[in-house]
Design an enzyme around this catalytic site. Structure first.
Site, PDB file in Angstrom:
ATOM      1  N   THR A 165       0.613  -1.135  -0.080  1.00 41.23           N
ATOM      2  CA  THR A 165      -0.139   0.084   0.207  1.00 41.23           C
ATOM      3  C   THR A 165       0.993   1.124  -0.075  1.00 41.23           C
ATOM      4  O   THR A 165       1.970   0.987   0.644  1.00 41.23           O
ATOM      5  CB  THR A 165      -0.943  -0.036   1.318  1.00 41.23           C
ATOM      6  OG1 THR A 165      -1.853   1.234   1.267  1.00 41.23           O
ATOM      7  CG2 THR A 165      -0.171   0.061   2.645  1.00 41.23           C
ATOM      8  N   GLY A 196      -1.249   4.425   7.204  1.00 42.97           N
ATOM      9  CA  GLY A 196      -2.383   4.159   8.052  1.00 42.97           C
ATOM     10  C   GLY A 196      -3.094   2.916   7.911  1.00 42.97           C
ATOM     11  O   GLY A 196      -3.376   2.185   8.841  1.00 42.97           O
ATOM     12  N   LYS A 197      -2.969   2.209   6.795  1.00 41.64           N
ATOM     13  CA  LYS A 197      -3.470   0.819   6.647  1.00 41.64           C
ATOM     14  C   LYS A 197      -2.595  -0.271   7.297  1.00 41.64           C
ATOM     15  O   LYS A 197      -2.627  -1.090   7.993  1.00 41.64           O
ATOM     16  CB  LYS A 197      -3.452   0.321   5.041  1.00 41.64           C
ATOM     17  CG  LYS A 197      -4.771   1.151   4.496  1.00 41.64           C
ATOM     18  CD  LYS A 197      -4.653   0.528   2.925  1.00 41.64           C
ATOM     19  CE  LYS A 197      -5.810   1.107   2.190  1.00 41.64           C
ATOM     20  NZ  LYS A 197      -5.973   0.427   1.019  1.00 41.64           N
ATOM     21  N   ASP A 235      -7.723  -3.763  -0.912  1.00 44.74           N
ATOM     22  CA  ASP A 235      -8.497  -2.720  -1.359  1.00 44.74           C
ATOM     23  C   ASP A 235      -9.896  -2.654  -0.667  1.00 44.74           C
ATOM     24  O   ASP A 235     -10.535  -3.575  -0.630  1.00 44.74           O
ATOM     25  CB  ASP A 235      -8.882  -3.313  -3.017  1.00 44.74           C
ATOM     26  CG  ASP A 235      -9.228  -2.066  -3.955  1.00 44.74           C
ATOM     27  OD1 ASP A 235      -8.338  -1.127  -3.919  1.00 44.74           O
ATOM     28  OD2 ASP A 235     -10.300  -1.925  -4.510  1.00 44.74           O
ATOM     29  N   PHE A 285      -7.748   7.859   8.493  1.00 40.15           N
ATOM     30  CA  PHE A 285      -7.395   8.685   7.066  1.00 40.15           C
ATOM     31  C   PHE A 285      -8.478   8.264   6.190  1.00 40.15           C
ATOM     32  O   PHE A 285      -9.621   8.069   6.561  1.00 40.15           O
ATOM     33  CB  PHE A 285      -6.146   8.094   6.583  1.00 40.15           C
ATOM     34  CG  PHE A 285      -6.380   6.267   6.450  1.00 40.15           C
ATOM     35  CD1 PHE A 285      -6.922   6.005   5.156  1.00 40.15           C
ATOM     36  CD2 PHE A 285      -6.360   5.467   7.372  1.00 40.15           C
ATOM     37  CE1 PHE A 285      -7.219   4.549   4.682  1.00 40.15           C
ATOM     38  CE2 PHE A 285      -6.701   4.031   7.097  1.00 40.15           C
ATOM     39  CZ  PHE A 285      -6.943   3.646   5.828  1.00 40.15           C
ATOM     40  N   GLY A 286      -8.521   9.121   4.781  1.00 39.48           N
ATOM     41  CA  GLY A 286      -9.606   9.095   4.065  1.00 39.48           C
ATOM     42  C   GLY A 286     -10.833   9.600   4.470  1.00 39.48           C
ATOM     43  O   GLY A 286     -10.914  10.629   4.953  1.00 39.48           O
ATOM     44  N   ASP A 303     -12.702   8.566   6.718  1.00 42.94           N
ATOM     45  CA  ASP A 303     -13.020   8.326   8.130  1.00 42.94           C
ATOM     46  C   ASP A 303     -13.691   9.585   8.699  1.00 42.94           C
ATOM     47  O   ASP A 303     -14.553   9.180   9.722  1.00 42.94           O
ATOM     48  CB  ASP A 303     -11.503   8.076   9.212  1.00 42.94           C
ATOM     49  CG  ASP A 303     -11.212   6.770   9.023  1.00 42.94           C
ATOM     50  OD1 ASP A 303     -11.704   5.734   8.258  1.00 42.94           O
ATOM     51  OD2 ASP A 303      -9.909   6.461   9.331  1.00 42.94           O
ATOM     52  N   ARG A 345     -11.448  -3.261   7.630  1.00 43.70           N
ATOM     53  CA  ARG A 345     -10.116  -3.735   7.623  1.00 43.70           C
ATOM     54  C   ARG A 345      -9.993  -4.851   8.770  1.00 43.70           C
ATOM     55  O   ARG A 345      -9.389  -5.812   8.442  1.00 43.70           O
ATOM     56  CB  ARG A 345      -9.195  -2.715   7.354  1.00 43.70           C
ATOM     57  CG  ARG A 345      -7.748  -3.091   7.321  1.00 43.70           C
ATOM     58  CD  ARG A 345      -6.872  -1.992   6.855  1.00 43.70           C
ATOM     59  NE  ARG A 345      -7.428  -1.494   5.629  1.00 43.70           N
ATOM     60  CZ  ARG A 345      -8.036  -0.244   5.565  1.00 43.70           C
ATOM     61  NH1 ARG A 345      -8.418   0.366   6.782  1.00 43.70           N
ATOM     62  NH2 ARG A 345      -8.321   0.459   4.481  1.00 43.70           N
TER      63      ARG A 345
HETATM   64  P1  IMP Z   1      -7.593   1.905  -1.540  1.00 42.09           P
HETATM   65  O1  IMP Z   1      -8.017   0.616  -1.307  1.00 42.09           O
HETATM   66  O2  IMP Z   1      -6.477   2.342  -1.064  1.00 42.09           O
HETATM   67  O3  IMP Z   1      -7.679   1.946  -3.068  1.00 42.09           O
HETATM   68  O4  IMP Z   1      -8.684   3.011  -0.899  1.00 42.09           O
HETATM   69  C1  IMP Z   1      -9.679   3.471  -1.675  1.00 42.09           C
HETATM   70  C2  IMP Z   1     -10.156   4.667  -0.893  1.00 42.09           C
HETATM   71  O5  IMP Z   1     -10.992   4.358   0.140  1.00 42.09           O
HETATM   72  C3  IMP Z   1      -9.143   5.625  -0.754  1.00 42.09           C
HETATM   73  O6  IMP Z   1      -9.698   7.048  -1.063  1.00 42.09           O
HETATM   74  C4  IMP Z   1      -8.931   5.695   0.672  1.00 42.09           C
HETATM   75  O7  IMP Z   1      -8.671   6.684   1.146  1.00 42.09           O
HETATM   76  C5  IMP Z   1     -10.421   5.157   1.099  1.00 42.09           C
HETATM   77  N1  IMP Z   1     -10.162   4.218   2.380  1.00 42.09           N
HETATM   78  C6  IMP Z   1      -9.773   3.121   2.374  1.00 42.09           C
HETATM   79  N2  IMP Z   1     -10.029   2.619   3.619  1.00 42.09           N
HETATM   80  C7  IMP Z   1     -10.259   3.442   4.244  1.00 42.09           C
HETATM   81  C8  IMP Z   1     -10.364   3.477   5.762  1.00 42.09           C
HETATM   82  O8  IMP Z   1     -10.400   2.360   6.428  1.00 42.09           O
HETATM   83  N3  IMP Z   1     -10.892   4.652   6.097  1.00 42.09           N
HETATM   84  C9  IMP Z   1     -11.375   5.696   5.331  1.00 42.09           C
HETATM   85  N4  IMP Z   1     -10.951   5.548   3.998  1.00 42.09           N
HETATM   86  C10 IMP Z   1     -10.655   4.694   3.659  1.00 42.09           C
END
Ligand code: IMP
Length: 215
Positions: free
Chosen positions: A6, A10-11, A62, A174-175, A177, A201
């Site tokens: 990744t 944060g993940k 993902d 993050f994202g 949240d 997750r």
């Molecule tokens: P990806 O899996 O990294 O492609 O994430 C897809 C989208 O979902 C991105 O915009 C991430 O920021 C968001 N995202 C993925 N997991 C989370 C989470 O646990 N919390 C908030 N946003 C998330």
């Protein structure tokens, strides 16, 4: 050593809570995100590509936010939508809806180049991608990661958490949240342990960790 693939630290912080100390490290590798209407094929193809790149066991994650009143949008396009519209705008769009229920989904794809014994979690053998790559005439590359190689088996683990879209609150995570509320708190208001205990997750990681311990 397991590579958690990744660009998002944060993940990995969330994943480290589920795996033995020092058993996982982040692989900052931007795998190809194919256009697909579900997360499974994206994670499976990403895991194959990352495994061929790293030549070591990999876990690709993902995830996406699925808003009920928007027919699941942004879903697999969550990343693109976060980068272009931004989460404030997603909240504004959802604020006009009667139904603000939403869910986060996460699919983990594990690949170590070996096959897997049958178990409840699905195994993606690349059949769908290979069929798509072959096209209507049956021609094209047989590989499901853009190579000519045989598709590698990928083990998939899924997690889901329901919630609703709210005005942004909290400064953790993050994202999306800050705009995703579950049980009265946004994910950005929770610390990592609390978020893991309920999150998409965390649920997928718990399944993976149990299976991986025997591997
Ligand atoms: P990806 O899996 O990294 O492609 O994430 C897809 C989208 O979902 C991105 O915009 C991430 O920021 C968001 N995202 C993925 N997991 C989370 C989470 O646990 N919390 C908030 N946003 C998330």
């Amino acid at each position: 050593m397991l590579r958690y693939v990744t660009t998002n630290p944060g993940k990995v912080r969330e994943a480290e809570r589920y795996l033995p100390d020092g058993s996982v490290e982040r692989l900052d590798f931007d795998y190809t995100e194919i256009q697909a209407d579900g997360l499974g094929p994206i994670a499976a193809r990403g895991a194959r590509e990352a495994y061929r790149h790293a030549d070591a066991p990999v876990l690709v994650d993902d995830a996406g936010l699925f808003v009920e009143g928007l027919d699941g949008f942004p879903g697999p396009y969550s990343s693109y939508v976060e980068d272009t519209l931004g989460i404030e705008r997603v909240h504004e769009i959802a604020a006009d809806l009667d139904d603000r229920r939403a869910a986060f989904r996460c699919v983990l794809g594990y690949c170590d180049g070996e096959g897997f014994a049958a178990s409840p979690d699905p195994v993606d053998r690349g059949d769908r991608d290979a069929a798509a790559a072959a096209g209507p005439d049956g021609e094209g590359d047989g590989g499901s990661d853009g190579t000519d190689a045989e598709p590698l088996p990928v083990k998939l683990f899924e997690g889901y958490v329901p919630g609703r879209i709210v005005a942004p609150r909290g400064d953790g995570g993050f994202g999306y949240d800050p705009i995703f509320e579950h049980d009265g708190e946004t994910f950005a208001e929770m610390d990592t342990d609390r978020k893991n205990a309920v999150s998409h997750r965390g649920r997928a990681l718990a399944k993976f960790a149990e299976w991986y311990a025997d591997r």
